[in-house]
Design a protein around this motif. Structure first.
Motif, PDB file in Angstrom:
ATOM      1  N   GLY A 307       0.840  -1.186   0.000  1.00 25.14           N
ATOM      2  CA  GLY A 307       0.000   0.000   0.000  1.00 25.14           C
ATOM      3  C   GLY A 307       0.875   1.235   0.000  1.00 25.14           C
ATOM      4  O   GLY A 307       1.518   1.552  -0.989  1.00 25.14           O
ATOM      5  N   SER A 352      -6.769  -4.651   0.599  1.00 25.45           N
ATOM      6  CA  SER A 352      -5.902  -3.508   0.310  1.00 25.45           C
ATOM      7  C   SER A 352      -6.057  -2.512   1.456  1.00 25.45           C
ATOM      8  O   SER A 352      -7.100  -2.448   2.109  1.00 25.45           O
ATOM      9  CB  SER A 352      -6.253  -2.851  -1.030  1.00 25.45           C
ATOM     10  OG  SER A 352      -7.577  -2.358  -1.022  1.00 25.45           O
ATOM     11  N   SER A 369     -10.356  -1.819   0.362  1.00 23.62           N
ATOM     12  CA  SER A 369     -11.117  -2.738  -0.483  1.00 23.62           C
ATOM     13  C   SER A 369     -12.593  -2.651  -0.116  1.00 23.62           C
ATOM     14  O   SER A 369     -12.959  -2.155   0.958  1.00 23.62           O
ATOM     15  CB  SER A 369     -10.602  -4.169  -0.317  1.00 23.62           C
ATOM     16  OG  SER A 369     -10.462  -4.495   1.052  1.00 23.62           O
TER      17      SER A 369
END
Length: 396
Positions: A307, A352, A369
């Protein structure tokens, strides 16, 4: 162009003033239709009664809400952004308030102080990225013109001075984004980071060879190569710098929901580097420099995707990650500029994430996400996490 939230607000007199002083996020208003029960919900629980308001204001009433970024000024005050909304807290996530709803689909938010903020954002059904600016804590946003510059990341040191990074270049502003100066960078640059007007770093692609890590001490006039990394593929890079520490994420290929990449760190302003790990995967193939000294994997294994990073001082660093294959998120951390590295998984769903660490031990993670969009806080360097906000997921 100024975009205003379509929500109708009602001032609450003395109570609003007291909340303003306590929260520090600017004037606090009560939203029409928000019940007293929602306003007094348990500290840090659920959606804080905001889901209906955020969905209506952002125009996604028939869809799910999704977070995109998080930014904290200190251990208690910060904001979480999403597609068409921005929320904030000033009591460490005990309570949250809606700051903005509207057309802007936030991609990155950057608040150098609690009043002035910048963001990269898109409009619905458009792939173009705009730089926008707020002077009231995020309630209203103005678009800043950036002709010929498509920023993928911004970094503002204060309300006037900042950097904008494109896919292959770098720009500097000294007037809050009204005008920009192009910084000279090497050919085939894929990522840049500056800590001061003089000190900067770049990742360069060398076709047929791999990546090179370079540094400048004169604002980009001259660049010196400090490390070469062999790689059969070169699919981009990310650079992060703070004080004397610099970190480089070098990407290999991706496939089968897996990402191959390597992480490098420097603790002496890019003069020398060490490979922290080289995550080669079955789907993505070899990681850059993977045949050298790197061992181990990144956060949220197997095949986790990186990330963003948060750097504190000259030694502490955190990297967020998420694994679509495993359906989990996590972080990696180092307290000694990469001499030691530890990965920690959150025992919560997602694939994510992004992080913001305002101090060495206290940090925030947002699941970006669309399954279980949530905000978590840690006060022990990521060893344990507490959920502070949970929005309805696509499965709810």
């Amino acid at each position: 162009m100024t975009t205003k939230s379509p929500i109708t607000w009602k001032r609450i007199g003395t109570l609003a003033l007291s909340l303003t002083l306590a929260w520090g996020l600017g004037p606090v208003y009560a939203q029409s239709g928000v019940s007293a029960a929602a306003a007094s919900s348990t500290c840090g629980s659920g959606d804080h009664g905001l889901s209906a308001t955020l969905k209506k204001g952002s125009g996604v009433e028939d869809k799910h809400l999704q977070f995109t970024d998080i930014d904290f000024l200190n251990n208690t005050t910060g904001r979480a952004a999403g597609e068409g909304f921005l929320i904030g807290t000033s009591n460490a996530g005990c309570t949250w308030q809606s700051i903005y709803t509207g057309q802007w689909q936030f991609m990155q938010i950057d608040f150098p102080n609690n009043v002035n903020g910048f963001a990269l954002a898109q409009m619905k059904d458009s792939a173009k990225t705009y730089l926008i600016h707020t002077t009231d804590g995020g309630s209203h946003w103005n678009r800043l013109d950036t002709p010929g510059m498509q920023f993928k990341r911004i970094d503002f040191k204060n309300k006037n001075e900042g950097y904008g990074y494109t896919y292959n270049g770098a720009y500097r502003t000294q007037d809050g984004g009204l005008s920009w100066i192009k910084i000279h960078t090497p050919a085939n640059t894929r990522s840049v980071a500056f800590t001061t007007n003089k000190q900067g770093y770049a990742v360069q692609v060398v076709p047929g060879s791999g990546y090179q890590l370079l540094r400048t001490a004169d604002g980009g006039k001259n660049w010196t190569t400090s490390l070469k990394v062999a790689s059969a593929t070169w699919n981009g890079a990310d650079l992060y710098a703070n004080g004397k520490q610099v970190w480089a994420v070098l990407y290999g290929d991706a496939g089968m929901s897996q990402q191959s990449y390597s992480l490098y760190a420097s603790g002496n302003e890019g003069r020398s580097w060490r490979q922290i790990f080289a995550q080669s995967t079955a789907g993505g193939g070899p990681a850059p420099g993977g045949s050298n000294v790197g061992k181990g994997k990144g956060p949220a294994d197997p095949g986790g995707h990186p990330g963003n990073m948060s750097l504190i001082g000259d030694q502490t660093a955190y990297l967020s990650g998420g694994s679509p294959a495993a359906g989990k998120v996590g972080i990696g951390r180092s307290y000694d500029t990469g001499s030691t590295w530890k990965n920690i998984d959150l025992k919560d769903p997602g694939y994510s994430s992004r992080i913001s660490f305002p101090s060495a031990q206290t940090g925030w993670l947002v699941v970006t996400s669309d399954n279980s969009p949530a905000v978590y806080q840690t006060t022990d360097g990521g060893t344990s996490w507490v959920q502070k906000m949970l929005l309805p997921s696509e499965r709810d």
